[in-house]
Design a protein around this motif. Structure first.
Motif, PDB file in Angstrom:
ATOM      1  N   PRO A  55      -4.703  -8.218   7.524  1.00  0.00           N
ATOM      2  CA  PRO A  55      -5.396  -9.436   7.956  1.00  0.00           C
ATOM      3  C   PRO A  55      -4.620 -10.724   7.710  1.00  0.00           C
ATOM      4  O   PRO A  55      -4.715 -11.664   8.500  1.00  0.00           O
ATOM      5  N   TYR A  56      -3.852 -10.785   6.632  1.00  0.00           N
ATOM      6  CA  TYR A  56      -3.083 -11.999   6.360  1.00  0.00           C
ATOM      7  C   TYR A  56      -2.190 -12.348   7.542  1.00  0.00           C
ATOM      8  O   TYR A  56      -2.120 -13.508   7.974  1.00  0.00           O
ATOM      9  N   PHE A  57      -1.491 -11.343   8.094  1.00  0.00           N
ATOM     10  CA  PHE A  57      -0.567 -11.619   9.194  1.00  0.00           C
ATOM     11  C   PHE A  57      -1.321 -11.963  10.470  1.00  0.00           C
ATOM     12  O   PHE A  57      -0.865 -12.794  11.265  1.00  0.00           O
ATOM     13  N   ALA A  58      -2.463 -11.348  10.691  1.00  0.00           N
ATOM     14  CA  ALA A  58      -3.262 -11.688  11.864  1.00  0.00           C
ATOM     15  C   ALA A  58      -3.742 -13.136  11.783  1.00  0.00           C
ATOM     16  O   ALA A  58      -3.686 -13.880  12.777  1.00  0.00           O
ATOM     17  N   ILE A  67      -7.944 -13.767   2.633  1.00  0.00           N
ATOM     18  CA  ILE A  67      -8.303 -13.321   3.971  1.00  0.00           C
ATOM     19  C   ILE A  67      -9.813 -13.461   4.162  1.00  0.00           C
ATOM     20  O   ILE A  67     -10.582 -13.469   3.200  1.00  0.00           O
ATOM     21  N   GLU A  68     -10.235 -13.552   5.400  1.00  0.00           N
ATOM     22  CA  GLU A  68     -11.644 -13.792   5.683  1.00  0.00           C
ATOM     23  C   GLU A  68     -12.527 -12.666   5.150  1.00  0.00           C
ATOM     24  O   GLU A  68     -13.656 -12.915   4.692  1.00  0.00           O
ATOM     25  N   THR A 127       2.860   1.757  -2.592  1.00  0.00           N
ATOM     26  CA  THR A 127       3.929   1.738  -1.594  1.00  0.00           C
ATOM     27  C   THR A 127       3.608   0.768  -0.470  1.00  0.00           C
ATOM     28  O   THR A 127       4.459   0.024   0.008  1.00  0.00           O
ATOM     29  N   ALA A 128       2.359   0.791  -0.020  1.00  0.00           N
ATOM     30  CA  ALA A 128       1.875  -0.161   0.979  1.00  0.00           C
ATOM     31  C   ALA A 128       0.725  -0.951   0.366  1.00  0.00           C
ATOM     32  O   ALA A 128       0.163  -0.560  -0.664  1.00  0.00           O
ATOM     33  N   TRP A 129       0.375  -2.059   1.015  1.00  0.00           N
ATOM     34  CA  TRP A 129      -0.681  -2.929   0.477  1.00  0.00           C
ATOM     35  C   TRP A 129      -1.903  -2.876   1.367  1.00  0.00           C
ATOM     36  O   TRP A 129      -2.391  -3.895   1.847  1.00  0.00           O
ATOM     37  N   HIS A 130      -2.424  -1.671   1.571  1.00  0.00           N
ATOM     38  CA  HIS A 130      -3.622  -1.477   2.377  1.00  0.00           C
ATOM     39  C   HIS A 130      -4.817  -1.219   1.470  1.00  0.00           C
ATOM     40  O   HIS A 130      -4.668  -0.986   0.261  1.00  0.00           O
ATOM     41  N   ARG A 131      -6.001  -1.203   2.063  1.00  0.00           N
ATOM     42  CA  ARG A 131      -7.218  -0.934   1.295  1.00  0.00           C
ATOM     43  C   ARG A 131      -7.159   0.426   0.605  1.00  0.00           C
ATOM     44  O   ARG A 131      -7.530   0.555  -0.565  1.00  0.00           O
TER      45      ARG A 131
END
Length: 335
Positions: free
Chosen positions: A73-76, A277-278, A219-223
């Protein structure tokens, strides 16, 4: 009916050249003449032909924004601000997703294809200063800390200080076993290293020991990564009373894992994130976070790119720092 420059000139009683000077912002136009031209423009609802203007300058009127992942969401949200800022220059924004892969970032940094874009704003993960030095010509602005020196302008925030401040917020609440979620040991993890450094600085300033057992990698920054990291901390017997997640999507995942474990937020474990993020504003509880000024980041990047396109391509590379603030919400303290 679309009015032309000639129509504005006839309405204002001036030459076409004078109207062009007003439209293009030239200063050497008499105030009363400028006022007549602007009144005629408003009456006719005249809109400049931006395509023709770009062609006269040998440009396409298109810039690119390249980000690692569009579903972060940050990039969006950042992309929305870039599109808005670019529109003030009459630019269209082509958005590309690189996956953080070095080769794909090299492709976009090379201009994607000949004559497709005038310039580029890119948030790199794999690209290096050496890569940039070997590329020829496409004006670009970098977002973030991955390349901290080199030939391109950059827009950054002070990740170390921001991470220190949000960690200090938890310490001032009386939390003493503060976990960190999102550590990365790879070359691509520049933001993670800076945020970890700020976290450690805050602990040491408060006289608290740094405990590796309280640091969870992702490794990734997902939920899903945030949830997995939080579950991992809990199953190893580590029981933090607060968690600093290195971005908000990690924090949303951590909130879910804590809920599943029957732990209350913030009563049992306070949680904070980074990015504002929203989604975080509508989480239950609402998420405390570091809020970078995304609108300012976008505007500074577009302004830097415009400067390069308008003639200062030989000037030394600049690094501009955007602002941020803390948004304290329910996940760290009931407000």
């Amino acid at each position: 009916m679309r009015h032309r420059l000639k129509d504005v000139a006839e309405r204002a009683g001036v030459s076409v050249k004078t109207v062009s000077n007003v439209v293009n912002g030239y200063v050497h136009v008499r105030p009363d003449t400028r006022a007549r031209v602007e009144e005629a423009i408003a009456e006719l609802n005249y809109r400049p032909n931006l395509s023709a203007r770009h062609l006269r300058k040998g440009r396409t009127g298109v810039i690119a924004l390249a980000v690692p992942e569009l579903d972060i969401p940050y990039f969006a949200e950042l992309a929305r601000h870039v599109v808005t800022a670019a529109a003030e220059y009459g630019w269209t924004v082509l958005i590309d997703q690189t996956g953080g892969r070095r080769e794909q970032e090299r492709v976009v940094a090379s201009g994607i294809t000949d004559h497709l874009i005038d310039g580029l704003i890119v948030s790199p993960l794999g690209l290096t200063a050496e890569d940039l030095a070997s590329l020829d010509g496409t004006p670009m602005v970098l977002l973030g800390e991955r390349v901290d020196h080199g030939p391109a302008d950059r827009v950054v925030i002070d990740n170390v200080t921001a991470a220190r401040e949000i960690t200090d917020h938890l310490i001032r609440l009386g939390r003493r076993r503060i976990a960190a979620v999102g550590a990365q040991r790879t070359d691509e993890g520049a933001s993670a290293r800076l945020r970890l450094a700020g976290y450690i600085e805050a602990l040491r300033a408060a006289g608290l020991a740094y405990d590796e057992a309280l640091v969870a990698s992702a490794t990734a920054w997902h939920r899903a990564d945030g949830a997995a990291a939080m579950r991992g901390l809990l199953t190893t017997g580590v029981r933090p009373d607060a968690v600093f997640c290195f971005n908000d999507t990690l924090a949303l995942g951590a909130l879910r894992a804590l809920h599943e474990a029957g732990l209350r937020v913030p009563e049992d474990v306070a949680v904070v994130g980074f990015d504002d993020i929203e989604d975080g504003r509508f989480a239950v509880p609402t998420l405390s976070t570091v809020a970078p000024d995304k609108e300012q980041i976008a505007r500074l990047a577009v302004e830097l790119l415009a400067g390069r396109l308008d003639g200062d391509s030989a000037a030394p590379a600049r690094a501009l720092k955007a602002s941020y603030h803390l948004e304290i919400r329910e996940s760290s303290t009931r407000v």
